[in-house]
Scaffold this active site. Structure first.
Site, PDB file in Angstrom:
ATOM      1  N   ASP A   1     -50.738  14.881-100.241  1.00  0.00           N
ATOM      2  CA  ASP A   1     -51.975  15.122-100.971  1.00  0.00           C
ATOM      3  C   ASP A   1     -51.792  14.843-102.464  1.00  0.00           C
ATOM      4  OD1 ASP A   1     -54.449  15.854-101.782  1.00  0.00           O
ATOM      5  OD2 ASP A   1     -54.203  17.996-101.402  1.00  0.00           O
TER       6      ASP A   1
ATOM      7  N   ASP B   1     -57.658   8.931-104.830  1.00  0.00           N
ATOM      8  CA  ASP B   1     -57.285  10.040-103.969  1.00  0.00           C
ATOM      9  C   ASP B   1     -56.859   9.548-102.590  1.00  0.00           C
ATOM     10  OD1 ASP B   1     -57.058  12.615-102.981  1.00  0.00           O
ATOM     11  OD2 ASP B   1     -59.148  12.707-102.377  1.00  0.00           O
TER      12      ASP B   1
END
Ligand SMILES: *[C@@H]1O[C@H](CO)[C@@H](O)[C@H](O)[C@H]1NC(C)=O
Ligand SMILES: *[C@@H]1O[C@H](CO)[C@@H](O)[C@H](O)[C@H]1NC(C)=O
Ligand SMILES: *[C@@H]1O[C@H](CO)[C@@H](O)[C@H](O)[C@H]1NC(C)=O
Ligand SMILES: *[C@@H]1O[C@H](CO)[C@@H](O)[C@H](O)[C@H]1NC(C)=O
Ligand SMILES: *[C@@H]1O[C@H](CO)[C@@H](O)[C@H](O)[C@H]1NC(C)=O
Ligand SMILES: *[C@@H]1O[C@H](CO)[C@@H](O)[C@H](O)[C@H]1NC(C)=O
Length: 444
Positions: free
Chosen positions: A109, A320
């Site tokens: 992440d 992201d």
């Protein structure tokens, strides 16, 4: 959330009695790098392309909501409660924890920092494919005191009998709480494993939500608790295969992270753009997006549409790894939509459900005609990202429509992994810029 915190305090004595003191750890030399395999969270589960897409779009949608509410959080506790949803990661990284090493996969992440895994004894755990990590069976486990710098780096540390207790909330659906400890981690692939002692991580005894076939998370954000920061890594890179491809993706860390401009000379020079820091969300990788071209025409999107709002930290553009499709701030999305409608010679499909992608065209009836699509380019400060067709158009399996893989956002924009598949993307933290170059990620 409040009830979870209350349960945590009741269970603390039990949880801490199971912890063992750390033994000696070998000193790992730095100069350091490794490669790791990244597996898509839905790989191997037998989903059709249409199901893969629907699942990814659903995950992206809840992630964008979580990221946006984070920027407007009033204080650190609120921010901790709504941190990026754990269940919204898209890629699993293989790694190992402890001495002897226990192998597992964690959700990678780039939007959060903490490294954590579920630990025995488990008060409350979610399903995971490997056994819970048992600190009592590792000689290198050492819980951290409340005065340790890493404890101070937590959003919301708790202290119990001078042991640092963390709690992390990711949106509404997932959270983890337990002891903050040092452990030895092992990274790499078969043949080239590297072992690093004393990495601070969350040993979670109370966990909720979904880990999507991972056994924890590994934060690659810019904050002090992330793997990148703890290892002092000057850079990392990844090359993501299409999420419908059975070939796993690659992560390159430290010395291994270099872009191969020579082997891809036909794809143009390496493009680089500086990161910008959002003081409200320093963990995230913000880019300075300056425009979008459709079919060679630069759209008249105002720079302010992509800017971070200095008053409250909303807006901005994030890259992201944990979102699939791209979310564009509404005014930019509307212009892209209009340009596609004007340039694609196909009827616009009606949006029947609010969950659908909203720039979709009816595929011509058989015999199928060849359709031509406008080129799409994202412009950043100093870099242009020329997107291959398969990175922005997709067939919606449920309707058969040809859709733009983007959606509008009523706050900031997020460049998702669907758009940077088959690019080798380098995060140069030392010099604070992002570089990328087209690359055949299934071949390297
Ligand atoms: C985990 O993987 C298995 C098999 O690969 C699959 O059947 C299952 O649906 C997956 N679970 C989740 C939550 O993705
Ligand atoms: C390492 O190799 C073993 C045996 O060949 C295999 O079972 C395992 O999946 C491999 N692990 C990784 C992370 O590639
Ligand atoms: C944890 O690791 C840090 C970084 O190496 C080190 O400074 C600290 O002394 C370690 N703490 C314990 C309790 O092992
Ligand atoms: C870089 O290029 C070399 C030689 O062409 C190749 O062996 C290697 O796999 C490439 N690495 C990456 C990360 O693209
Ligand atoms: C979309 O819906 C409108 C009103 O319901 C209808 O008139 C139109 O034909 C539909 N367009 C397509 C492409 O299905
Ligand atoms: C973004 O890039 C533009 C164009 O190069 C520049 O004028 C602007 O100052 C940059 N903004 C930030 C916040 O760096």
């Amino acid at each position: 959330m409040a009830s979870i915190a209350a349960v945590l305090l009741v269970l603390l004595p039990l949880l801490l009695s199971a912890a063992v003191a750390g033994a000696t750890h070998p000193d790992g030399g730095f100069g350091f790098g490794f490669q790791a395999t990244l597996t898509h969270v839905d790989a191997g589960a037998g989903y059709t392309d249409a199901q893969l897409l629907a699942r990814a779009v659903r995950r992206s949608r809840s992630r964008v909501g979580a990221l946006q509410s984070l920027a407007t959080a009033a204080d650190a506790l609120t921010a901790a409660r709504i941190l990026v949803q754990a269940s919204q990661g898209e890629y699993l990284m293989s790694m190992a924890i402890g001495t002897p090493p226990r192998y597992y996969s964690a959700i990678l992440d780039t939007g959060s920092d903490l490294i954590w895994t579920q630990c025995a004894p488990c008060m409350l755990c979610v399903d995971q494919p490997t056994p819970y990590f048992d600190p009592a069976r590792s000689s290198s486990y050492a819980k951290l005191s409340c005065s340790s710098p890493m404890c101070g780096a937590l959003y919301y540390p708790l202290c119990y009998q001078n042991t640092c207790v963390y709690q992390y909330f990711y949106g509404d659906s997932a959270n983890t709480a337990g002891v903050l400890a040092n452990e030895t981690f092992t990274f790499g692939t078969n043949g080239t494993w590297v072992t690093v002692p004393r990495i601070a991580f969350g040993c979670g005894n109370l966990n909720a939500g979904s880990l999507f076939n991972g056994s924890g998370m590994v934060g690659f954000g810019r904050g002090p608790l992330s793997l990148v920061s703890q290892l002092g890594a000057p850079r990392f890179s990844y090359c993501l295969t299409s999420f419908m491809s059975p070939v796993p993706s690659r992560l390159y860390f430290g010395a291994y992270a270099t872009l191969n401009s020579t082997s891809t000379s036909d794809s143009g020079p390496v493009q680089s753009t500086p990161f910008i820091i959002n003081p409200a969300l320093p963990t995230m990788y913000y880019l300075n997006m300056t425009g979008i071209s459709v079919g060679g025409d630069r759209l008249a999107v105002k720079l302010s549409v992509f800017a971070i709002n200095e008053e409250d930290g909303t807006g901005g553009v994030i890259i992201d790894s944990g979102s699939t499709i791209t979310y564009l701030a509404q005014p930019a999305y509307d212009m892209v939509h209009e340009a596609f409608v004007a340039q694609v010679g196909l009827p616009l499909a009606n949006v029947t459900s609010p969950d659908d992608l909203s720039t979709c065209f009816k595929w011509p009836p058989p015999p199928k005609r060849v359709v031509s699509m406008p080129e799409l380019m994202f412009h950043f400060d100093g870099a242009d990202m020329d997107l291959p067709l398969e990175n922005y158009m997709l067939i919606d399996g449920s309707t058969g429509n040809l859709c733009l893989a983007m959606a509008p956002s009523n706050d900031g924009s997020i460049i998702g992994s669907f758009q940077h598949a088959n690019f080798h993307v380098l995060y140069d933290n030392e010099n604070s810029f992002l570089s990328f170059i087209p690359a055949p990620c299934n071949l390297i």
